[in-house]
Design an enzyme around this catalytic site. Structure first.
Site, PDB file in Angstrom:
ATOM      1  N   GLY A 259      -0.932   1.623  -1.031  1.00 54.68           N
ATOM      2  CA  GLY A 259       0.259   1.617  -2.151  1.00 54.68           C
ATOM      3  C   GLY A 259       1.217   0.773  -1.356  1.00 54.68           C
ATOM      4  O   GLY A 259       0.951   0.171  -0.565  1.00 54.68           O
ATOM      5  N   LYS A 260       1.674   0.408  -2.440  1.00 53.43           N
ATOM      6  CA  LYS A 260       2.629  -0.461  -2.387  1.00 53.43           C
ATOM      7  C   LYS A 260       3.833   0.031  -2.638  1.00 53.43           C
ATOM      8  O   LYS A 260       4.157   0.178  -4.087  1.00 53.43           O
ATOM      9  CB  LYS A 260       2.565  -1.876  -2.067  1.00 53.43           C
ATOM     10  CG  LYS A 260       3.617  -2.615  -0.855  1.00 53.43           C
ATOM     11  CD  LYS A 260       3.260  -2.747   0.035  1.00 53.43           C
ATOM     12  CE  LYS A 260       4.043  -3.865   1.261  1.00 53.43           C
ATOM     13  NZ  LYS A 260       2.954  -3.518   1.902  1.00 53.43           N
ATOM     14  N   GLY A 261       5.535  -0.207  -2.353  1.00 48.02           N
ATOM     15  CA  GLY A 261       6.939   0.091  -3.395  1.00 48.02           C
ATOM     16  C   GLY A 261       7.902  -0.907  -3.337  1.00 48.02           C
ATOM     17  O   GLY A 261       7.205  -1.861  -1.804  1.00 48.02           O
TER      18      GLY A 261
END
Ligand code: NAD
Length: 519
Positions: free
Chosen positions: A205-207
């Protein structure tokens, strides 16, 4: 340690994604553009299968027989161990099938292209290729924050959950004024590959938040971070999606996120601080997390350099980007006997043929915000920095900084990718043609997520490991991952990047084979 990043060239965003982002930006504060699902059902991010067709059941190979794929495969094989087909694969048929952005310089297209090179080489079933070519969930939030002058400002935040076949989504949060959805998608995708390769039970994931953290007051930044946490609180969780720091974010930000999350008691659950890693040691953080990515770069070099005939104790190196990853790589390499000849960041470039003291430079960067004006070296031009003759060049700044232009200037034997996706496929082609070995990011910089995993384990088990244990467990993971990459290189007769993806894909394929695809 982080200093104000300034991209040399803004990254371009995908057409459709950018349109979505734009319309979401127009929406009310706190609105979400996508309703994500929490089940690992193999659906594409938008909840539909490509072409409207349903992929076959888990583990059933659906071979791709498309001519472009075959041509690309033979290009990889015919070139032997040093070949790459990334440039050809920028035209991969899956891009049309999934409606990828058409710009060949698009970061997301480039990162997925590297994976597809490996996928084709190992005959990864078509349904796994399309599942892995798109993130599962793309979450965008717009939220208002009261600034110090009393006015409200609307901020845009992202959380992309790429894949959770191997475990909860895991990946950092980037705070940067130029963050785009496609950047976040690329980085989330890389996390899936990295976690699989290094053998931690996480997905990718990444944000991020579109904000320049260096231009906000501490109070403004705290309100931005806490409001963002509230906006995505129902999409993250200690057993579902566990963010961490990345460029522009630090352990203080992680502490605010953990604290905000724990206050939202209905979503907090047990060990709410395990919702995020990279926290300060005083609040559930792990010893050794701050240096972990640099430590992993050095562990990788220790494993890989002997094959290339370089003795780490006598080698010379240069570092692009002297933030968390670059400065720790520099300090740990120096402690092993290596000599840093040049460094560059957004403030300038410096050089000293007798060696730059990495520890003093790290203190200088902490005080002044950049490498420029460091007394123990002379200022040089950007081109001189790239042309400095060294054994190892460590890109540890941002994505896509080593294009064909920089690749032609580099005067090194090895590129050790500390940053994510620092080398473009055309840049990599130049490096290969010049016999320069590239140690790929998903191996080289996997130390950070590995120690994040240790932090999560410590939170879950209410233990604190000592530094020796952290370092030795990290080393075990890095040594194993390096071996898997070397083995894959022999098995598939390809370059190290393709080998690293193949090793990562093998583990994902095995998980899908036993899990199957719901329903
Ligand atoms: P950081 O913010 O601490 O450092 C970034 C560095 O890049 C700074 O020195 C900055 O000056 C430099 N930089 C920015 N723009 C530049 C430009 N145009 N020219 C030259 N230098 C420039 O960030 P970090 O945490 O060290 O991350 C660096 C890279 O490593 C990113 O790609 C990140 O995704 C990746 N990474 C970080 C971690 C981690 O644990 N921090 C883990 C894995 C991968």
């Amino acid at each position: 340690m982080a200093s104000a990043p300034a991209k040399s060239a803004p990254l371009k965003s995908a057409g459709l994604a950018a349109k979505n982002a734009k319309s979401a930006l127009l929406a009310k504060g706190g609105s979400k553009s996508v309703e994500p699902s929490k089940f690992s059902d193999g659906k594409l991010g938008d909840g539909k299968f490509s072409n409207g067709t349903r992929p076959s059941g888990g583990g059933t190979p659906v071979m791709s027989s498309k001519p472009a794929v075959k041509a690309a495969k033979s290009a990889v094989r015919s070139g032997g161990p040093q070949s790459t087909s990334n440039a050809d694969l920028l035209k991969h048929p899956i891009f049309d099938e999934l409606g990828f952005p058409t710009d060949p310089n698009n970061l997301y297209r480039q990162t997925v292209a590297s994976m597809l090179a490996a996928a084709d080489l190992m005959n990864l079933p078509h349904h796994l290729q399309i599942i892995l070519a798109q993130p599962k969930n793309e979450i965008m939030v717009n939220f208002p924050v009261k600034m110090d002058d009393g006015e409200y400002k609307l901020f845009k935040g992202y959380r992309v959950q790429h894949n959770n076949a191997l475990g909860p989504f895991k990946g950092g949060l980037r705070f940067h004024h130029d963050v785009h959805l496609d950047d976040v998608k690329s980085l989330a995708f890389l996390m899936t590959m990295k976690c699989s390769l290094v053998g931690v039970p996480f997905g990718g994931g990444k944000g991020g938040i579109k904000v320049d953290p260096y231009k906000q007051s501490r109070g403004e930044m705290e309100r931005i971070v806490r409001r963002f946490t509230a906006a995505i609180a129902h999409q993250i969780g200690p057993d579902y999606d566990i963010p961490a720091p990345d460029v522009g974010s630090n352990s203080q930000h992680m502490a605010w996120i953990a604290d905000t999350y724990s206050f939202l008691s209905e979503v907090g659950g047990k060990q709410p601080e395990a919702v995020i890693t990279g926290k300060p040691v005083e609040y559930g953080g792990s010893l050794g997390r701050e240096k972990a990515t640099g430590q992993g770069v050095v562990d990788t070099l220790v494993e890989m350099l002997p094959e290339i005939g370089i003795d780490i104790r006598e080698c010379t190196f240069s570092v692009l980007g002297f933030g968390n990853v670059g400065s720790w790589t520099g300090r740990i390499l120096q402690d092993k006997g290596a000599k840093m000849l040049a460094a560059m960041d957004h403030t300038g470039a410096i050089h000293n043929e007798s060696g730059i003291d990495a520890h003093s430079l790290a203190l200088h960067v902490q005080k002044t915000g950049g490498v420029s004006a460091f007394k123990g070296a002379e200022q040089i031009e950007r081109t001189e920095f790239y042309e400095t003759k060294v054994d190892v060049f460590v890109p540890a700044a941002l994505e896509q900084m080593i294009t064909e232009v920089e690749a032609k200037m580099l005067n090194c034997k090895v590129v050790a990718e500390g940053a994510n996706a620092p080398t473009t496929p055309p840049g990599e082609r130049v490096l290969e043609s010049r016999g320069i070995e590239v140690l790929p990011a998903i191996l080289c910089n996997a130390g950070g997520v590995t120690v994040s995993y240790f932090e999560w384990v410590q939170n879950k088990t209410c233990h604190q490991w000592d530094l020796d244990r952290v370092d030795s467990e990290l080393n075990k993971h890095m040594v194993k991952a390096a071996k898997r990459v070397r083995d894959a290189r022999k098995k598939y007769r390809c370059n190290l990047r393709t080998a690293a993806y193949a090793a990562a894909l093998e583990r994902l394929q095995a998980a899908y084979a036993v899990r199957g695809l719901f329903p």
